[in-house]
Design a protein around this motif. Structure first.
Motif, PDB file in Angstrom:
ATOM      1  N   LYS A 194       0.753  -1.330   0.165  1.00  0.00           N
ATOM      2  CA  LYS A 194      -0.176   0.001   0.134  1.00  0.00           C
ATOM      3  C   LYS A 194       0.830   1.212   0.043  1.00  0.00           C
ATOM      4  O   LYS A 194       1.787   1.157   0.784  1.00  0.00           O
ATOM      5  N   VAL A 195       0.609   2.136  -1.006  1.00  0.00           N
ATOM      6  CA  VAL A 195       1.492   3.238  -1.016  1.00  0.00           C
ATOM      7  C   VAL A 195       0.581   4.669  -0.984  1.00  0.00           C
ATOM      8  O   VAL A 195      -0.550   4.571  -1.387  1.00  0.00           O
ATOM      9  N   ILE A 196       1.134   5.988  -0.649  1.00  0.00           N
ATOM     10  CA  ILE A 196       0.374   7.084  -0.664  1.00  0.00           C
ATOM     11  C   ILE A 196       0.109   7.255  -2.369  1.00  0.00           C
ATOM     12  O   ILE A 196       1.016   7.274  -3.133  1.00  0.00           O
ATOM     13  N   GLY A 197      -1.098   7.718  -2.508  1.00  0.00           N
ATOM     14  CA  GLY A 197      -1.634   7.939  -4.099  1.00  0.00           C
ATOM     15  C   GLY A 197      -2.901   8.228  -4.127  1.00  0.00           C
ATOM     16  O   GLY A 197      -3.717   8.220  -2.848  1.00  0.00           O
ATOM     17  N   THR A 198      -3.377   8.583  -5.131  1.00  0.00           N
ATOM     18  CA  THR A 198      -4.929   8.777  -5.184  1.00  0.00           C
ATOM     19  C   THR A 198      -5.415   8.010  -6.752  1.00  0.00           C
ATOM     20  O   THR A 198      -4.767   7.831  -7.586  1.00  0.00           O
ATOM     21  N   MET A 199      -6.696   7.635  -6.447  1.00  0.00           N
ATOM     22  CA  MET A 199      -7.359   7.036  -7.504  1.00  0.00           C
ATOM     23  C   MET A 199      -8.952   7.436  -7.367  1.00  0.00           C
ATOM     24  O   MET A 199      -9.379   7.252  -6.286  1.00  0.00           O
ATOM     25  N   SER A 200      -9.349   7.988  -8.573  1.00  0.00           N
ATOM     26  CA  SER A 200     -10.976   8.394  -8.525  1.00  0.00           C
ATOM     27  C   SER A 200     -11.424   7.622  -9.948  1.00  0.00           C
ATOM     28  O   SER A 200     -10.871   7.301 -10.631  1.00  0.00           O
ATOM     29  N   ALA A 201     -12.835   7.289  -9.713  1.00  0.00           N
ATOM     30  CA  ALA A 201     -13.555   6.409 -10.605  1.00  0.00           C
ATOM     31  C   ALA A 201     -14.968   6.956 -10.857  1.00  0.00           C
ATOM     32  O   ALA A 201     -15.602   7.050  -9.533  1.00  0.00           O
ATOM     33  N   PHE A 202     -15.259   7.062 -11.720  1.00  0.00           N
ATOM     34  CA  PHE A 202     -16.799   7.476 -11.775  1.00  0.00           C
ATOM     35  C   PHE A 202     -17.455   6.372 -12.919  1.00  0.00           C
ATOM     36  O   PHE A 202     -17.122   6.100 -14.054  1.00  0.00           O
ATOM     37  N   LEU A 203     -18.762   6.027 -12.468  1.00  0.00           N
ATOM     38  CA  LEU A 203     -19.539   4.975 -13.019  1.00  0.00           C
ATOM     39  C   LEU A 203     -20.631   5.964 -13.538  1.00  0.00           C
ATOM     40  O   LEU A 203     -21.584   6.440 -13.022  1.00  0.00           O
ATOM     41  N   ASN A 204     -20.732   5.899 -14.882  1.00  0.00           N
ATOM     42  CA  ASN A 204     -21.540   6.614 -15.624  1.00  0.00           C
ATOM     43  C   ASN A 204     -21.918   8.208 -15.041  1.00  0.00           C
ATOM     44  O   ASN A 204     -23.070   8.462 -15.071  1.00  0.00           O
ATOM     45  N   GLY A 205     -20.725   8.845 -14.756  1.00  0.00           N
ATOM     46  CA  GLY A 205     -20.751  10.153 -14.286  1.00  0.00           C
ATOM     47  C   GLY A 205     -20.968  10.164 -12.834  1.00  0.00           C
ATOM     48  O   GLY A 205     -21.074  11.396 -12.407  1.00  0.00           O
ATOM     49  N   THR A 206     -21.362   9.004 -12.158  1.00  0.00           N
ATOM     50  CA  THR A 206     -21.212   9.089 -10.668  1.00  0.00           C
ATOM     51  C   THR A 206     -20.006   8.683  -9.968  1.00  0.00           C
ATOM     52  O   THR A 206     -19.687   7.474 -10.335  1.00  0.00           O
ATOM     53  N   GLN A 207     -19.462   9.178  -9.097  1.00  0.00           N
ATOM     54  CA  GLN A 207     -18.279   8.940  -8.317  1.00  0.00           C
ATOM     55  C   GLN A 207     -18.486   7.623  -7.494  1.00  0.00           C
ATOM     56  O   GLN A 207     -19.581   7.632  -6.395  1.00  0.00           O
ATOM     57  N   ILE A 208     -17.865   6.659  -7.586  1.00  0.00           N
ATOM     58  CA  ILE A 208     -17.767   5.505  -6.766  1.00  0.00           C
ATOM     59  C   ILE A 208     -16.695   5.142  -6.204  1.00  0.00           C
ATOM     60  O   ILE A 208     -16.598   4.552  -5.194  1.00  0.00           O
ATOM     61  N   LEU A 209     -15.323   5.974  -6.284  1.00  0.00           N
ATOM     62  CA  LEU A 209     -14.136   5.788  -5.709  1.00  0.00           C
ATOM     63  C   LEU A 209     -13.575   7.141  -5.625  1.00  0.00           C
ATOM     64  O   LEU A 209     -13.429   7.750  -6.456  1.00  0.00           O
ATOM     65  N   ASP A 210     -12.976   7.375  -4.445  1.00  0.00           N
ATOM     66  CA  ASP A 210     -11.930   8.391  -4.049  1.00  0.00           C
ATOM     67  C   ASP A 210     -11.095   7.790  -3.163  1.00  0.00           C
ATOM     68  O   ASP A 210     -11.203   8.252  -2.013  1.00  0.00           O
ATOM     69  N   ALA A 211     -10.043   6.956  -3.669  1.00  0.00           N
ATOM     70  CA  ALA A 211      -9.053   6.370  -2.738  1.00  0.00           C
ATOM     71  C   ALA A 211      -7.776   7.141  -2.455  1.00  0.00           C
ATOM     72  O   ALA A 211      -7.310   8.080  -3.480  1.00  0.00           O
TER      73      ALA A 211
END
Length: 138
Positions: free
Chosen positions: A16-33
Motif C-alpha cells: 500500500k502506497v500514498i496515492g490517489t485514484m478516482s473512478a466515476f460510473l456513468n458520471g457518478t463517483q464510486i471511488l475516491d481512494a
C-alpha cells in the motif's frame, strides 16, 4: 488469457502506497481512494484503489513498457498471454470489464513504482462506462 488472481490474494501480496485514484460510473463517483495498492506480478504491474464500501478498480500495465515514454495501454489487446485481468466493483457488486485503456500513462521513476494516468473502461452487460484517474507520486 490466464485466469486472474482473486482480489484477496492480490491485496495480501500488495504494498500500500500514498496515492490517489478516482473512478466515476456513468458520471457518478464510486471511488475516491487516498492510497493505492501496488503488486508486481509476472510480466505485469497491477495496482488498485479501494474504498470502505468495497468499491474498487484493479488495473495493470505490461512490465515491458519503457519508463521514459508516455503510453497508452489497451485492455485486453496489450495483455495477450499475460496473467492479468482488469476488475472493478461498485459497493462489492462486480462490474465486468469488456475493454478499456490507460491513457497518458507517465512514469516518474525507472522502477515504475510512481506513475499517473487516466482510464476509460467499457463494462459488459450494458452497465456503461467507468472513467477515472490515478496518481502515485515519487
Amino acid at each position: 488469457m490466464s485466469a486472474p488472481e482473486d482480489y484477496d490474494s492480490l491485496k495480501a501480496k500488495g504494498k500500500k502506497v500514498i496515492g490517489t485514484m478516482s473512478a466515476f460510473l456513468n458520471g457518478t463517483q464510486i471511488l475516491d481512494a487516498k492510497t493505492i495498492t501496488y503488486v508486481r506480478g509476472n510480466e505485469v504491474y497491477m495496482f488498485f484503489g479501494e474504498s470502505d464500501d468495497q468499491s474498487r478498480v484493479i488495473l495493470s500495465f505490461p512490465e515491458a513498457l519503457d519508463p521514459n515514454e508516455i503510453h497508452t495501454v489497451s485492455y485486453p489487446k496489450n495483455f495477450e498471454g499475460l496473467n492479468s485481468s482488469w476488475q472493478a466493483a461498485d459497493k462489492n457488486s462486480p462490474l465486468t470489464v469488456k475493454k478499456g485503456s490507460l491513457t497518458q500513462l507517465k512514469f516518474f521513476d525507472s522502477g515504475k513504482r510512481s506513475f499517473e494516468g487516466t482510464f476509460d473502461i467499457d463494462l459488459e452487460n450494458d452497465l456503461g462506462k467507468l472513467i477515472g484517474k490515478f496518481h502515485i507520486p515519487k
